[in-house]
Design a protein around this motif. Structure first.
Motif, mmCIF file in Angstrom:
data_model
loop_
_atom_site.group_PDB
_atom_site.id
_atom_site.type_symbol
_atom_site.label_atom_id
_atom_site.label_comp_id
_atom_site.label_asym_id
_atom_site.label_seq_id
_atom_site.Cartn_x
_atom_site.Cartn_y
_atom_site.Cartn_z
ATOM 1 N N ALA A 494 31.908 -6.871 -59.161
ATOM 2 C CA ALA A 494 33.628 -6.191 -59.210
ATOM 3 C C ALA A 494 34.262 -7.478 -59.855
ATOM 4 O O ALA A 494 35.092 -7.004 -60.046
ATOM 5 N N GLU A 495 33.276 -8.796 -60.051
ATOM 6 C CA GLU A 495 33.653 -9.688 -60.880
ATOM 7 C C GLU A 495 33.054 -10.188 -62.197
ATOM 8 O O GLU A 495 33.711 -10.930 -63.109
ATOM 9 N N GLY A 496 31.981 -9.085 -62.478
ATOM 10 C CA GLY A 496 31.347 -9.132 -63.844
ATOM 11 C C GLY A 496 30.527 -10.439 -63.748
ATOM 12 O O GLY A 496 30.339 -12.060 -65.285
ATOM 13 N N ARG A 497 29.853 -11.345 -63.249
ATOM 14 C CA ARG A 497 29.557 -12.619 -62.490
ATOM 15 C C ARG A 497 28.603 -13.209 -62.372
ATOM 16 O O ARG A 497 27.845 -12.347 -61.572
ATOM 17 N N LEU A 498 27.650 -14.059 -63.111
ATOM 18 C CA LEU A 498 26.531 -14.316 -63.000
ATOM 19 C C LEU A 498 25.832 -15.632 -62.251
ATOM 20 O O LEU A 498 26.189 -16.670 -63.123
ATOM 21 N N ASP A 499 24.942 -15.813 -60.892
ATOM 22 C CA ASP A 499 25.281 -17.091 -60.933
ATOM 23 C C ASP A 499 24.258 -17.052 -60.114
ATOM 24 O O ASP A 499 22.818 -16.269 -60.225
ATOM 25 N N VAL A 500 23.360 -18.256 -61.410
ATOM 26 C CA VAL A 500 21.125 -18.539 -61.489
ATOM 27 C C VAL A 500 21.287 -20.059 -61.078
ATOM 28 O O VAL A 500 21.943 -20.723 -61.593
ATOM 29 N N ALA A 501 20.171 -20.102 -60.825
ATOM 30 C CA ALA A 501 19.690 -21.197 -60.251
ATOM 31 C C ALA A 501 18.593 -21.011 -60.862
ATOM 32 O O ALA A 501 17.255 -20.032 -60.425
ATOM 33 N N ARG A 502 17.635 -22.131 -60.675
ATOM 34 C CA ARG A 502 16.347 -22.205 -61.966
ATOM 35 C C ARG A 502 15.499 -23.757 -61.498
ATOM 36 O O ARG A 502 16.036 -24.424 -61.595
ATOM 37 N N ALA A 503 13.886 -22.711 -60.518
ATOM 38 C CA ALA A 503 13.240 -24.011 -60.506
ATOM 39 C C ALA A 503 11.958 -23.944 -60.785
ATOM 40 O O ALA A 503 11.257 -22.863 -61.366
ATOM 41 N N GLY A 504 11.332 -25.250 -62.134
ATOM 42 C CA GLY A 504 10.794 -25.160 -62.925
ATOM 43 C C GLY A 504 11.014 -24.447 -64.126
ATOM 44 O O GLY A 504 11.816 -24.108 -64.312
ATOM 45 N N THR A 505 10.085 -23.700 -64.910
ATOM 46 C CA THR A 505 9.978 -23.388 -66.146
ATOM 47 C C THR A 505 10.083 -21.277 -66.597
ATOM 48 O O THR A 505 9.389 -21.134 -67.554
ATOM 49 N N SER A 506 10.048 -20.639 -65.346
ATOM 50 C CA SER A 506 10.605 -19.189 -65.228
ATOM 51 C C SER A 506 11.423 -18.937 -66.361
ATOM 52 O O SER A 506 12.313 -19.352 -66.999
ATOM 53 N N LEU A 507 10.476 -17.672 -67.241
ATOM 54 C CA LEU A 507 11.585 -17.166 -68.582
ATOM 55 C C LEU A 507 12.718 -16.791 -67.842
ATOM 56 O O LEU A 507 12.734 -15.920 -66.810
ATOM 57 N N PHE A 508 13.823 -16.898 -69.368
ATOM 58 C CA PHE A 508 15.325 -16.208 -68.201
ATOM 59 C C PHE A 508 16.068 -15.951 -69.738
ATOM 60 O O PHE A 508 16.568 -17.250 -70.712
ATOM 61 N N ALA A 509 16.231 -14.492 -69.960
ATOM 62 C CA ALA A 509 17.077 -14.963 -71.497
ATOM 63 C C ALA A 509 18.622 -13.692 -71.069
ATOM 64 O O ALA A 509 18.205 -13.232 -69.676
ATOM 65 N N VAL A 510 18.987 -13.928 -71.440
ATOM 66 C CA VAL A 510 20.653 -13.120 -71.445
ATOM 67 C C VAL A 510 21.409 -12.274 -72.696
ATOM 68 O O VAL A 510 20.909 -13.100 -73.579
ATOM 69 N N VAL A 511 21.046 -10.973 -72.838
ATOM 70 C CA VAL A 511 21.146 -10.659 -74.270
ATOM 71 C C VAL A 511 22.569 -9.544 -73.880
ATOM 72 O O VAL A 511 22.527 -8.809 -73.094
ATOM 73 N N ARG A 512 23.920 -9.894 -74.404
ATOM 74 C CA ARG A 512 24.989 -9.760 -74.228
ATOM 75 C C ARG A 512 25.029 -7.920 -75.779
ATOM 76 O O ARG A 512 24.144 -7.555 -76.158
#
Length: 728
Positions: A494-512
């Protein structure tokens, strides 16, 4: 050197003979009584024999000096002949003396006894021809080479079945040396043979046991272990082998206990024949217990094969149990027919060592199989995307299990307000305990998402759960000792909003959508169960068509993809999530999980919102707009229920909330979602009003008319929501 032997005759100081030997009698033709007391000239009046003579002092019995007479070289010839006679008559080594034509001219009794061939069948005949009937071939070239070159050969093993023991193969260690005359010309060869059958059989047993330990148990697979047993023992130990395992073991269940009553159901797990033309039992066939005797053997046993009263041959089958600590895994049967000698006591001891090793490997394989079944059951997650999440994201999922129990998991969880949570986690210890911990953490995440917590707050509570689970196992982690990593992201379409939290070294990437890649949209955080909160968090506003890539953490000793490799695999916004997942998957080690999600925004026909002025009249306006929108959308709900829920939520915000206030309606496949956003941090709570109270029934009415309700908080706002279920 010749004086070390008795002289032919002995003289006293006057030259008279005092002792006369048998050799002197043969040489001079005079008896002892004719020679003793006479002088040398009288004895040699007719002339001495040709040759050289040696005279030397010898000890005498009277104390007077005495002199011995020897014929030069004659004493050594006698010695050589005596040695040769002793060797031939008393040696334990078989001897064959062959002439230049390789005909036997002399053999000793041992050689005759070893082979059971009469001396008359050997002397004067070519030795190659004599022993060809015993199965000895290929030695003529070796004998002729020694005869021509003079180079001896040693330790050549010859195998055949001698006449004295035709049922058993014997092994002889042979050596060949050339015989020469004084000028070095060849006279023939001498062949020595020593029976080394016992030594070779012992070495063969040791080699087989070594192969058993090296080749059986190479994989933690029950059926593969059974096949390895057949491959090792056929044809070296037996002409055929059949391995039968209990039905329980083949199905990965606990093995049966060895009992006196009956036998468990046995199925053929592996079989092999030295003769390819012989019939082979099909794998999986149920076997009759009689194949292994009246009852399952408790130790290697010999059983007769064939009908003892029939015309066919009667042999022996060696049957041995595959058992460990009172648990029966199966039975193995070995048979020998024509190529090998019958089984004996030494073979029973050897079979005991073979099945003991195999049973231990089967126990290890079964334990792994059972753990693998449990891990597969625990580490199973839905591979299809729920319809409730497809309105917000399009997801591709990947997982390549290795069977070691990686403890990785991912989830796509629908949240109120058409939002979606993406979860990727990794327990940092492989094995069954890691998979069990993973399952419990995954369950905890599902429970915590119902509280509508911010991602970093959810990880904080998940950290406490991880510590508690470690404490229950009696191995509370020490500082700096990790237990799990997890990335938790919430996408709001609805808002185009991403909330994220990270514990450790999991891989996370965003491609626009423009192809730009952010390989680190949120910093690394402490591991769950280690240092604890605060955990790294971030908020991003993303356009529709952005791609989120999440993968579980790398375990110790593994190498993950570099930033350059990850960017190269993701910088293609024209590729769909499935293509991107394929490009990233080959960069990851087995047991790591991968989520690739393409974001979407809710279209205008699924989302509508209005600002609510802080006035009592705004309630009626909000109620009217909601009823009108429901009619325009054609949503199959009761308009009265919608108006009542909207009226109560707006009234509650006006009375207890703070401006600005917003009303939002969201249409989904299952419900019509009503949300009211205000700026007051006060949390509404359900209470039961008294009969005389004029208010306090708002949330109670919402809870009664709606499918569910709740509240969630942002940095400076809160949202109270309720879902009105669609008609079936």
């Amino acid at each position: 050197m010749s004086r070390n032997h008795a002289p032919l005759f002995t003289l006293d100081g006057t030259g008279q003979v005092v002792r006369w030997s048998l050799g002197a009698e043969r040489l001079f033709g005079r008896r002892d009584e004719e020679a003793v007391g006479r002088s040398v000239p009288e004895l040699l009046s007719t002339g001495p024999p040709d040759g050289r003579w040696l005279v030397g002092r010898v000890p005498g019995g009277s104390g007077e000096p005495e002199w011995g007479v020897w014929r030069a070289g004659e004493d050594m010839g006698d010695l050589d002949e005596a040695v040769l006679d002793a060797v031939f008559d008393q040696s334990a080594v078989g001897l064959h003396v062959l002439d230049r034509d390789l005909r036997a001219v002399r053999v000793n009794p041992v050689a005759v006894g070893m082979r059971g061939v009469a001396r008359e069948e050997i002397i004067g005949r070519p030795v190659v021809e004599v022993y060809a009937t015993e199965g000895v071939t290929g030695v003529e070239s070796m004998l002729r080479e020694v005869l021509e070159t003079g180079r001896p050969v040693r330790n050549v093993l010859v195998r055949f079945h001698p006449r004295l023991d035709p049922q058993h193969e014997h092994v002889f260690s042979t050596a060949v040396h050339r015989l020469e005359d004084g000028s070095g010309q060849p006279l023939g060869v001498v062949v020595t043979a020593v029976d080394v059958t016992d030594r070779e059989r012992a070495q063969a047993r040791l080699r087989l046991l070594h192969d058993v330990h090296e080749r059986i148990g190479s994989s933690l697979d029950v059926e593969r272990t059974a096949r390895e047993l057949v491959e090792v023992t056929v044809p070296g130990f037996a002409d055929s082998a059949l391995v039968a395992l209990t039905d329980a073991v083949l199905r990965g269940q606990a093995p049966d206990l060895v009992t006196e009553e009956g036998a468990p159901l046995l199925r053929c797990a592996a079989t092999g024949e030295a003769d390819d033309s012989a019939p082979v039992t099909e794998v999986g066939t149920v076997l009759l217990p009689g194949l292994f005797g009246d009852e399952l053997p408790k130790a290697p046993t010999l059983l007769p094969t064939g009908d003892p009263h029939g015309d066919g041959p009667v042999g022996l089958r060696l049957v041995a149990p595959l058992a460990v600590r009172g648990q029966i895994f199966g039975v193995v049967a070995f048979e020998r027919r024509s190529t090998l000698e019958p089984f004996g006591p030494d073979d029973l001891a050897l079979a005991d060592g073979i099945v003991a090793r195999t049973a231990t490997c089967l126990e290890n394989a079964l334990r792994f199989t059972r753990e693998h079944i449990v891990m597969t059951a625990l580490q199973s997650w839905p591979l299809r995307q729920e319809r409730t999440t497809q309105r917000a994201i399009e997801v591709a999922q990947r997982h390549r299990p290795s069977g070691r129990g990686g403890g990785s998991w991912f989830d796509v969880i629908p949240l109120p307000g058409a939002r979606v949570a993406l979860v990727v986690g990794q327990v940092h210890h492989a094995g069954l305990s890691a998979v069990a911990t993973m399952s419990r953490l995954r369950t905890a995440v599902h429970s915590l998402t119902t509280l509508d917590l911010d991602p970093h707050e959810l990880l904080a509570r998940l950290h406490a759960t991880t510590r508690r689970l470690a404490g229950e196992q009696g191995s509370a982690p020490r500082p700096g000792e990790p237990t799990a990593s997890c990335t938790f992201a919430v996408w709001d379409p609805a808002e185009g909003r991403l909330d994220v939290a990270r514990a450790g070294t999991s891989l996370f990437a965003v491609v626009r959508p423009d192809g730009s890649v952010d390989p680190e949209p949120v910093a690394e955080g402490p591991l769950l169960g280690a240092d604890g909160p605060p955990f790294a968090s971030a908020t991003h506003t993303l356009p529709a068509g952005s791609t989120l890539c999440l993968a579980s953490a790398v375990r110790d000793g593994e190498a993950g993809p570099s930033t350059e490799q990850l960017v190269d695999a993701l910088r293609h916004p024209d590729h769909g999530p499935e293509q991107m997942a394929d490009a990233v998957q080959h960069l990851l080690a087995p047991d790591r999980v991968l989520l690739v999600a393409r974001t979407r925004l809710l279209p205008p026909d699924e989302l509508r919102e209005w600002d609510v002025p802080p006035a009592p009249s705004a309630v009626a306006q909000a109620r009217a707009r909601a009823a009108e929108l429901v009619a325009d959308w054609g949503v199959p709900v009761d308009p009265f229920d919608v108006k009542l829920v909207v009226s109560e939520l707006v009234t509650n915000a006006l009375r207890y909330g703070a401006a600005p206030i917003t009303l939002r309606l969201i249409r989904s496949d299952r419900a019509l979602i009503c949300e009211v956003v205000d700026s007051a941090p006060t949390a509404p709570h359900l209470r039961h009003a008294k009969a005389v109270d004029e208010g306090g029934r708002g949330l109670h009415i919402c809870a009664t008319m709606a499918e569910g309700w709740g509240v969630r908080y942002a940095d400076d706002t809160k949202t109270v929501w309720a879902e009105v279920a669609l008609a079936p």
